[in-house]
Design a protein around this motif. Structure first.
Motif, PDB file in Angstrom:
ATOM      1  N   ASP A 648      78.561  57.689  37.601  1.00  0.00           N
ATOM      2  CA  ASP A 648      78.777  56.259  37.820  1.00  0.00           C
ATOM      3  C   ASP A 648      77.851  55.710  38.883  1.00  0.00           C
ATOM      4  N   GLU A 649      77.228  54.609  38.583  1.00  0.00           N
ATOM      5  CA  GLU A 649      76.457  53.903  39.617  1.00  0.00           C
ATOM      6  C   GLU A 649      76.971  52.484  39.750  1.00  0.00           C
ATOM      7  N   ALA A 650      78.217  52.382  40.181  1.00  0.00           N
ATOM      8  CA  ALA A 650      78.878  51.082  40.294  1.00  0.00           C
ATOM      9  C   ALA A 650      78.139  50.157  41.247  1.00  0.00           C
ATOM     10  N   ALA A 651      77.473  50.739  42.240  1.00  0.00           N
ATOM     11  CA  ALA A 651      76.918  49.899  43.309  1.00  0.00           C
ATOM     12  C   ALA A 651      75.415  49.674  43.190  1.00  0.00           C
ATOM     13  N   LEU A 652      74.827  50.083  42.056  1.00  0.00           N
ATOM     14  CA  LEU A 652      73.366  49.976  41.962  1.00  0.00           C
ATOM     15  C   LEU A 652      72.876  48.548  42.204  1.00  0.00           C
ATOM     16  N   ARG A 653      73.539  47.600  41.567  1.00  0.00           N
ATOM     17  CA  ARG A 653      73.093  46.218  41.707  1.00  0.00           C
ATOM     18  C   ARG A 653      73.484  45.649  43.069  1.00  0.00           C
ATOM     19  N   GLU A 654      74.651  46.077  43.523  1.00  0.00           N
ATOM     20  CA  GLU A 654      75.181  45.617  44.800  1.00  0.00           C
ATOM     21  C   GLU A 654      74.230  45.882  45.961  1.00  0.00           C
ATOM     22  N   GLY A 655      73.476  46.976  45.848  1.00  0.00           N
ATOM     23  CA  GLY A 655      72.601  47.368  46.955  1.00  0.00           C
ATOM     24  C   GLY A 655      71.291  46.600  47.010  1.00  0.00           C
ATOM     25  N   LEU A 656      71.095  45.708  46.039  1.00  0.00           N
ATOM     26  CA  LEU A 656      69.840  44.951  45.971  1.00  0.00           C
ATOM     27  C   LEU A 656      69.604  44.169  47.269  1.00  0.00           C
ATOM     28  N   PRO A 657      68.430  44.341  47.905  1.00  0.00           N
ATOM     29  CA  PRO A 657      68.185  43.626  49.170  1.00  0.00           C
ATOM     30  C   PRO A 657      68.183  42.104  48.990  1.00  0.00           C
ATOM     31  N   LEU A 658      68.449  41.407  50.096  1.00  0.00           N
ATOM     32  CA  LEU A 658      68.530  39.943  50.080  1.00  0.00           C
ATOM     33  C   LEU A 658      67.233  39.285  49.652  1.00  0.00           C
ATOM     34  N   ILE A 676      67.041  61.886  39.321  1.00  0.00           N
ATOM     35  CA  ILE A 676      67.007  63.219  39.938  1.00  0.00           C
ATOM     36  C   ILE A 676      68.279  63.993  39.577  1.00  0.00           C
ATOM     37  N   THR A 677      69.411  63.298  39.536  1.00  0.00           N
ATOM     38  CA  THR A 677      70.677  64.003  39.310  1.00  0.00           C
ATOM     39  C   THR A 677      70.725  64.730  37.971  1.00  0.00           C
ATOM     40  N   ASN A 678      69.968  64.239  36.976  1.00  0.00           N
ATOM     41  CA  ASN A 678      70.125  64.835  35.652  1.00  0.00           C
ATOM     42  C   ASN A 678      68.826  65.194  34.969  1.00  0.00           C
ATOM     43  N   CYS A 679      67.716  65.245  35.739  1.00  0.00           N
ATOM     44  CA  CYS A 679      66.443  65.522  35.092  1.00  0.00           C
ATOM     45  C   CYS A 679      66.370  66.970  34.608  1.00  0.00           C
ATOM     46  N   GLY A 680      67.303  67.808  35.086  1.00  0.00           N
ATOM     47  CA  GLY A 680      67.193  69.224  34.732  1.00  0.00           C
ATOM     48  C   GLY A 680      68.113  69.676  33.608  1.00  0.00           C
ATOM     49  N   VAL A 681      68.845  68.771  32.960  1.00  0.00           N
ATOM     50  CA  VAL A 681      69.815  69.251  31.963  1.00  0.00           C
ATOM     51  C   VAL A 681      69.174  69.414  30.575  1.00  0.00           C
ATOM     52  N   HIS A 682      69.861  70.166  29.707  1.00  0.00           N
ATOM     53  CA  HIS A 682      69.383  70.361  28.334  1.00  0.00           C
ATOM     54  C   HIS A 682      69.424  69.053  27.554  1.00  0.00           C
ATOM     55  N   ASP A 683      68.621  68.981  26.509  1.00  0.00           N
ATOM     56  CA  ASP A 683      68.661  67.795  25.641  1.00  0.00           C
ATOM     57  C   ASP A 683      70.064  67.547  25.099  1.00  0.00           C
ATOM     58  N   THR A 684      70.781  68.648  24.876  1.00  0.00           N
ATOM     59  CA  THR A 684      72.095  68.515  24.241  1.00  0.00           C
ATOM     60  C   THR A 684      73.186  68.042  25.207  1.00  0.00           C
ATOM     61  N   THR A 685      72.874  67.974  26.490  1.00  0.00           N
ATOM     62  CA  THR A 685      73.879  67.458  27.428  1.00  0.00           C
ATOM     63  C   THR A 685      73.732  65.942  27.513  1.00  0.00           C
ATOM     64  N   GLN A 686      74.832  65.258  27.244  1.00  0.00           N
ATOM     65  CA  GLN A 686      74.763  63.797  27.172  1.00  0.00           C
ATOM     66  C   GLN A 686      75.152  63.179  28.513  1.00  0.00           C
ATOM     67  N   ILE A 687      74.235  62.406  29.082  1.00  0.00           N
ATOM     68  CA  ILE A 687      74.489  61.777  30.381  1.00  0.00           C
ATOM     69  C   ILE A 687      74.907  60.314  30.176  1.00  0.00           C
ATOM     70  N   HIS A 688      76.091  60.003  30.667  1.00  0.00           N
ATOM     71  CA  HIS A 688      76.568  58.617  30.629  1.00  0.00           C
ATOM     72  C   HIS A 688      76.471  58.018  32.029  1.00  0.00           C
ATOM     73  N   THR A 689      76.438  56.691  32.096  1.00  0.00           N
ATOM     74  CA  THR A 689      76.646  56.037  33.386  1.00  0.00           C
ATOM     75  C   THR A 689      77.449  54.783  33.143  1.00  0.00           C
ATOM     76  N   HIS A 690      78.114  54.312  34.184  1.00  0.00           N
ATOM     77  CA  HIS A 690      78.939  53.110  34.037  1.00  0.00           C
ATOM     78  C   HIS A 690      78.516  52.076  35.070  1.00  0.00           C
TER      79      HIS A 690
END
Ligand SMILES: *[C@@H]1O[C@H](CO)[C@@H](O)[C@H](O)[C@H]1NC(C)=O
Ligand SMILES: *[C@@H]1O[C@H](CO)[C@@H](O)[C@H](O)[C@H]1NC(C)=O
Length: 808
Positions: A648-658, A676-690
């Protein structure tokens, strides 16, 4: 004088109120006989921009909530408030602060206070003139049985939220709340001559929005001449009450303003000038440097005595001052950071102050905080969970006041040598502490440089590989992560934390809950399951507690809005993950079902953003360290057989500088941290974000660049806004799940309604990338709401699948 102890306020009891009542009547007469900020020449002065209102143990929160629940009277609430204000003034006066603010207290929000002062009450709150009372005030803040609350939005780039004024051409401004004057008089009666703080007229208008029914293009600044008469009345009344200084907060001056907006400042203050004569007027800015054009406008304003700058977040202002500062004016130098919890580097601040002194003159420099201390924790003194060394590195609001005073004294040749050497020692120990620096982490983070950290294959190829493994139906259904958190569940966690139940009992209870949630999801026929997060209190605390480099406070609360406070963790050292954090529970959950179980993690940007962050290295470095810890967790989950992992990256937009000029750099490192968190996983591992917002049209390219396999989005309130991005031709080929219903409301959506929404989405998005899910976690809902809602959602997905199949 420990009659001023606030400890007893923690529990709100009538016993306490009775004793408080007698105390405050007694003290009001003899509080302080003669504190005034007479600054003799040659002596450096000190100033505080504003102070937290909640009290060291959130006394105001409990008093407010008790009042709202009808458990205590308005009078009782007023008494707690008066008590807190008196304690704060006394604390500053005792410390030696010369310019002590008043009217920075608020029962809810200072912008709402200004709306009340101006009588700009939206008609739906049925105000019949006269002084705005609690009824109307709290209706605007919180809504009432008939009308919802006014809109709330973020206060610049802080986590504080203010109530947005609603204005239009027909608003009649009248002087309707005398709070500023009353608080000035209240302090004066206690023997403290304060600087009343008022939000300046131009920032107020720029913080407003057009009322309902008013054209979006309505120029809010066109109202300036209508609100100035009220400001004049307030100023006149303050002067009559004896005020010799007034502080206007004009924080909008740090934003990217156009010349028309800047012109409004020139106009407003020249209109006010004759009313301000004889008064000392400070214009306070904060949260960033003042852009060069705005600096020119500001320092040329008529009738102004002093200018306040945030020199922590706005170091560039120093150059502007060096390039020219109006002679004879005061400079309020905000060198003590109001946004964090770190002890000031007194030696460095003293250097800065000395260089300013040589420009503006010794008797014209005032030492101050960078902004209101509202944005930091209240008092470090009773923090029992932090050890002595860590505490020596920190300063909360109460300690920051002491720092401001110490700096002012040092400039007037009354340096407190012991205080300064303790500060130097603390900084030295922080710099060299093995708790702060972890060589291995530093090396790993440094090794990240120069690579893009991208998965090797394209998202299209990955989705294909994942589908082979997961074998999901078209329009797969899922939920966002949490399931309802019952009282029982909270009790189990609390008792385990307090060591009242054994580890075995705790594990058993949580296991039972997971198994219940898994079974329910199978019954509802959801395709990708979650474990429901029964073991988690909070998205960030849960991880912070298991990572090294984090510390937690007992009472480090910061107001978020109204009576709501948050208690951010403190990141003080290099972040690493001693052992897996979620694998145990996720593996148990996966063992209970044949369907794919999502592993649930909080992303690095969100963990960073919802914490107090180190100030001894750039934010992005701390973020990369967190990313590396999450990366280890992702890989451990994959190795444990978890094939779908949501980060989850709930705060990605929130952190945008003024300021726009800083946004691209932020987005680059924030997005890279996620990858960086998921660049090392297999193709078959599905990465979601919210993502907890749908308003991302402006950052859509960064979101695509995160390169997740599936994103779920909180969207249910604005289909159109979201879909328009894709309609406008943004190429998007990853999976996407715009929330099909709003979990923030108890309302249960019908199957037809959800079918309708899915159909609308399919008009814009390919059916092979669309997911069906609610718009957020279900934590705050009841099972009686969740079951029928999800059941309808799954039925809707199936109905559309059937339609699609027959259309082929
Ligand atoms: C800290 O604790 C002491 C002892 O209980 C108490 O007297 C004091 O008021 C507390 N201070 C704050 C700010 O909570
Ligand atoms: C995250 O950071 C941004 C930008 O500094 C800020 O606006 C936001 O309120 C922060 N969130 C929290 C929970 O502190």
């Amino acid at each position: 004088m420990n009659q001023f102890s606030l400890t007893s306020l923690a529990t709100f009891s009538s016993l306490f109120l009775t004793s408080l009542r007698s105390l405050s009547t007694k003290s009001s007469r003899v509080f302080y006989s003669s504190v005034r900020f007479t600054v003799s020449s040659g002596e450096m002065a000190s100033h505080i921009v504003g102070y937290p209102r909640m009290g060291p143990k959130r006394e105001l929160k409990f008093a407010l909530e008790s009042f709202w629940d009808g458990k205590s009277s308005a009078e009782e609430l007023q008494e707690v408030a008066a008590y807190l204000r008196a304690s704060i003034w006394k604390q500053m006066a005792d410390t030696g602060i010369n310019y002590i603010p008043s009217n920075t207290f608020s029962f809810y929000d200072q912008v709402l206070d200004t709306t009340a002062m101006l009588g700009a009450i939206p008609p739906r709150y049925v105000w019949n003139g006269g002084e705005v009372g609690f009824d109307v005030y709290f209706s605007m803040a919180r809504g009432n049985a008939d009308v919802p609350a006014m809109e709330m939005t973020k206060w610049f780039d802080t986590n504080y939220h203010y109530i947005v004024p609603e204005l239009g051409p027909d608003v009649k401004f009248t002087y309707a709340s005398h709070k500023a004057v009353n608080e000035y008089k209240e302090a004066k009666a206690l023997g403290v001559d304060t600087v009343p703080v008022i939000i300046g007229p131009v920032s107020y208008l720029l913080l407003s929005k057009p009322a309902k029914g008013v054209e979006k293009s309505f120029s809010l600044l066109s109202l300036i001449d209508k609100i100035l008469p009220v400001y004049r009345e307030v100023v006149a009344e303050l002067r009559a009450a004896g005020a010799s200084w007034i502080q206007f907060d004009e924080p909008k001056l740090v934003m990217d303003l156009d010349s028309h907006q800047l012109q409004a400042f020139t106009h407003a203050y020249s209109e006010l000038e004759s009313y301000l004569s004889g008064l000392n007027v400070l214009i306070e800015t904060y949260f960033a440097d003042v852009p060069a054009e705005a600096y020119k406008t500001l320092t040329s304003l008529k009738g102004i005595t002093a200018f306040g700058f945030d020199l922590v977040r706005g170091p560039k202002t120093l150059d502007l001052v060096k390039g020219g500062f109006p002679s004879g004016k005061f400079l309020f130098a905000g060198v003590v950071d109001g946004r964090n919890i770190w002890a000031n580097d007194l030696v460095a601040s003293l250097d800065t102050l000395r260089s300013l002194e040589s420009i503006v003159g010794k008797d014209k420099l005032v030492v101050s905080t960078s902004c209101s201390l509202l944005h930091t924790a209240v008092d470090l003194v009773n923090e029992t969970k932090l050890d002595k060394e860590l505490k020596s590195w920190l300063a909360f609001a109460a300690q920051k006041i002491v720092e401001v005073n110490a700096l002012a004294k040092a400039l007037s040749s009354q340096k407190d040598e012991a205080f300064f050497s303790a500060n130097v020692a603390a900084h030295t120990s922080r710099k060299s502490s093995p708790r702060v620096t972890n060589e291995a982490v530093q090396k790993a983070a440094a090794a990240l440089k120069g690579s893009d950290h991208r998965r090797a294959t394209t998202v299209g190829a990955r989705l294909e590989a994942q589908q082979k493994k997961l074998n999901l139906p078209i329009l797969p259904t899922t939920t966002i992560g949490s399931f309802p958190q019952t009282m029982d569940l909270r009790r189990v966690r609390r008792e385990y934390k307090a060591k009242k139940i054994s580890e075995d009992d705790y594990v058993k209870a949580i296991k039972e809950e997971i198994s219940k949630v898994v079974q329910l999801q199978e019954e509802l026929d959801i395709d990708v399951l979650v474990h429901g997060e029964p073991e988690r209190n909070d998205m960030v605390e849960f991880f912070g507690e298991q990572l090294s480099g984090f510390a937690f406070t007992v009472n480090g609360w910061v107001q978020s809005y109204g009576s709501r406070c948050v208690k951010p963790p403190i990141i003080y050292g290099d972040v690493s993950r001693p052992k897996p954090m979620t694998v145990f529970w996720s593996s148990i959950a996966q063992s209970l079902t044949k369907r794919p179980m999502k592993g649930m993690l909080t992303g690095p940007v969100t963990i960073l953003n919802w914490s107090f962050v180190r100030n001894d290295q750039p934010r992005f470095e701390t973020c990369y360290q967190i990313a590396l810890s999450i990366k280890d967790e992702v890989e451990d989950l994959q190795n444990a057989g978890i094939n779908v992992i949501q980060i989850d990256e709930a705060a990605l937009r929130e952190g945008l500088p003024l300021r726009k000029s800083e946004q691209a750099f932020y987005l680059e490192w924030a997005v890279q941290s996620f990858r960086i968190t998921n660049c090392g996983v297999h193709d078959t591992t599905q990465i979601h974000t919210h993502m907890c917002y749908s308003n991302f049209n402006d950052i859509i390219h960064s979101i695509i660049d995160m390169d997740a396999d599936v994103i779920t989005i909180e969207n249910s309130r604005s289909d159109e806004k979201l879909l328009s991005v894709f309609r406008e031709g943004v190429k998007y080929s990853a999976g996407i799940g715009p929330g099909v219903y709003d979990i923030h409301s108890p309302r249960i959506p019908s199957t037809e309604e959800i079918v309708d929404r899915i159909t609308k989405m399919l008009a814009v998005l390919e059916s092979n990338i669309l997911w069906v899910n609610p718009d957020c976690g279900l934590k705050t809902r009841k099972y009686s709401e969740v079951k029928p809602a999800i059941s309808n959602m799954v039925a809707a997905a199936k109905a559309v699948r059937t339609q699609l199949a027959s259309a082929k």
